[in-house]
Design a protein around this motif. Structure first.
Motif, PDB file in Angstrom:
ATOM      1  N   LYS A  38       0.823  -1.209   0.000  1.00 25.72           N
ATOM      2  CA  LYS A  38       0.000   0.000   0.000  1.00 25.72           C
ATOM      3  C   LYS A  38       0.857   1.258   0.000  1.00 25.72           C
ATOM      4  CE  LYS A  38      -1.739   1.736   3.758  1.00 25.72           C
ATOM      5  NZ  LYS A  38      -2.518   1.997   4.986  1.00 25.72           N
ATOM      6  N   ASN A  39       1.873   1.285   0.841  1.00 29.03           N
ATOM      7  CA  ASN A  39       2.728   2.468   0.935  1.00 29.03           C
ATOM      8  C   ASN A  39       3.440   2.751  -0.384  1.00 29.03           C
ATOM      9  OD1 ASN A  39       1.974   2.694   3.603  1.00 29.03           O
ATOM     10  ND2 ASN A  39       3.775   1.641   4.380  1.00 29.03           N
ATOM     11  N   ASN A  40       3.887   1.696  -1.067  1.00 28.25           N
ATOM     12  CA  ASN A  40       4.534   1.882  -2.365  1.00 28.25           C
ATOM     13  C   ASN A  40       3.549   2.369  -3.422  1.00 28.25           C
ATOM     14  OD1 ASN A  40       7.528   0.967  -2.460  1.00 28.25           O
ATOM     15  ND2 ASN A  40       6.550  -0.580  -1.180  1.00 28.25           N
ATOM     16  N   LEU A  41       2.342   1.856  -3.389  1.00 25.65           N
ATOM     17  CA  LEU A  41       1.325   2.317  -4.336  1.00 25.65           C
ATOM     18  C   LEU A  41       0.993   3.793  -4.111  1.00 25.65           C
ATOM     19  CD1 LEU A  41      -1.108  -0.740  -4.323  1.00 25.65           C
ATOM     20  CD2 LEU A  41       0.320   0.020  -6.241  1.00 25.65           C
ATOM     21  N   LEU A  42       0.973   4.208  -2.854  1.00 26.66           N
ATOM     22  CA  LEU A  42       0.612   5.594  -2.534  1.00 26.66           C
ATOM     23  C   LEU A  42       1.650   6.599  -3.032  1.00 26.66           C
ATOM     24  CD1 LEU A  42      -0.877   5.151   1.052  1.00 26.66           C
ATOM     25  CD2 LEU A  42      -2.108   5.898  -0.985  1.00 26.66           C
ATOM     26  N   VAL A  43       2.899   6.154  -3.163  1.00 19.16           N
ATOM     27  CA  VAL A  43       3.940   7.059  -3.665  1.00 19.16           C
ATOM     28  C   VAL A  43       4.259   6.793  -5.132  1.00 19.16           C
ATOM     29  CG1 VAL A  43       4.960   7.419  -1.391  1.00 19.16           C
ATOM     30  CG2 VAL A  43       5.823   5.574  -2.857  1.00 19.16           C
ATOM     31  N   GLY A  44       3.487   5.922  -5.762  1.00 15.98           N
ATOM     32  CA  GLY A  44       3.664   5.664  -7.186  1.00 15.98           C
ATOM     33  C   GLY A  44       4.763   4.692  -7.534  1.00 15.98           C
ATOM     34  N   ASN A  45       5.273   3.955  -6.552  1.00 14.63           N
ATOM     35  CA  ASN A  45       6.344   2.996  -6.800  1.00 14.63           C
ATOM     36  C   ASN A  45       5.729   1.634  -7.143  1.00 14.63           C
ATOM     37  OD1 ASN A  45       8.687   1.501  -6.911  1.00 14.63           O
ATOM     38  ND2 ASN A  45       9.529   2.315  -5.007  1.00 14.63           N
ATOM     39  N   ARG A  46       5.210   1.510  -8.351  1.00 14.20           N
ATOM     40  CA  ARG A  46       4.497   0.296  -8.758  1.00 14.20           C
ATOM     41  C   ARG A  46       5.431  -0.906  -8.881  1.00 14.20           C
ATOM     42  NH1 ARG A  46       0.768   2.874 -13.612  1.00 14.20           N
ATOM     43  NH2 ARG A  46      -0.192   4.530 -12.366  1.00 14.20           N
TER      44      ARG A  46
END
Length: 308
Positions: free
Chosen positions: A256-264
């Motif tokens: 979730k945290n990676n998705l929130l910063v755009g780190n797909r």
């Protein structure tokens, strides 16, 4: 006898509040030990000048685990209660802990309910614990899932011999989650008694008071310790499934945290990892959100949080 250990590092604006909250208890403690972990402000000077009854021990900066371990080493009480320098107790904390000690003689760890202080507001922790005044935390790992942690470093009191001789104190060299590793060890080794009265305030306004969960982009160190406990068959059978589920949720929080910063790419790597995740609706949602723009992902999680 209860000893109080307070690790201290650059908390000059808060250390007096913490110590006074111990001194103002309705039931006195055996001793207060402050471990100055190489502070560069005047925190230690405040303690030595204003609180001569406190045992102040100074050491070079080695981290909070090392500071707590130094306090454990120098403590004389049968039990050790911990208090972070930027948190504080209500006047009934020690009394509530002592009540638990007497009521549950087979337990070796004791904790109370707590609340968050943010600006001028107080927010009770969202716990899954029993509403009874006192209880035993039968499934610690389940209580950690989709809720605030049932134990914090400022709400717990532990039998010294168990902590020092069997668990080996707090792990050093761990970037974060070192206290959660200890709580997991406790859950596997002893009964944990809980008092439902809010007796601790966790101050969220203090800079660097704790790791920000929305800044964790890789599985936290405690995940690997949890896996090791399982691999070595140290987890009681009745707790195995809940610990596996906790590992799953902990790793998904990194997705979730990676998705929130755009780190797909990082999110996908974690979603595809083996040995940590099971396949359920949360993992499926993680895969689906890989195809949506960042602002939409933020909206989804915002709505989800507000619905709880």
């Amino acid at each position: 006898m209860i000893s109080v250990v307070i690790p201290l590092y650059n908390k000059s604006n808060y250390i007096s509040r913490a110590i006074n909250s111990v001194l103002n208890q309705t039931m006195a403690v055996h001793e207060i030990i402050v471990i100055d972990d190489g502070s560069t402000d005047n925190s230690a000077e405040i303690v030595s000048a204003s609180f001569p009854m406190v045992k102040l021990i100074s050491q070079s900066n080695s981290g909070v685990s090392a500071a707590r371990n130094t306090g454990i080493l120098h403590s004389k009480g049968e039990y050790i209660a911990f208090l972070d320098a930027d948190d504080y107790w209500t006047e009934h904390f020690i009394n509530n802990i002592n009540f638990l000690i007497k009521r549950y003689p087979n337990a070796q760890a004791f904790c109370t309910n707590y609340a968050f202080k943010e600006k001028e507001c107080i927010y009770p922790a969202k716990l899954k614990c029993s509403n009874e005044i006192t209880s035993i935390l039968d499934d610690y790992f389940d209580l950690c899932c989709n809720a605030d942690l049932p134990i914090t470093a400022s709400s717990v009191c532990i039998n010294k011999s168990l902590l020092e001789e069997e668990i080996g104190g707090f792990p050093q060299g761990v970037a974060m989650g070192e206290d959660q590793i200890v709580w997991a060890e406790l859950a596997c080794r002893t009964k944990i008694a809980f008092h439902s009265h809010i007796s601790v305030y966790y101050d969220r306004d203090v800079q660097d008071s704790a790791c920000k969960t929305n800044h964790i982009y890789s599985p936290a160190p405690q995940v690997y310790v949890y896996k090791k406990l399982l691999a070595e068959n140290k987890v009681p059978r009745e707790l195995v499934n809940s610990l596996i589920h906790l590992i799953h949720l902990t790793v998904l929080s990194c997705v979730k945290n990676n998705l929130l910063v755009g780190n797909r790419k990082k999110a996908l790597t974690i979603l595809l990892s083996k040995g940590y995740l099971k396949f359920d609706k949360y993992r499926l949602m993680g895969f689906l959100l890989l195809f949506f723009p960042r602002f939409f992902v933020a909206k989804i999680f915002s709505v989800s949080r507000n619905d709880k």
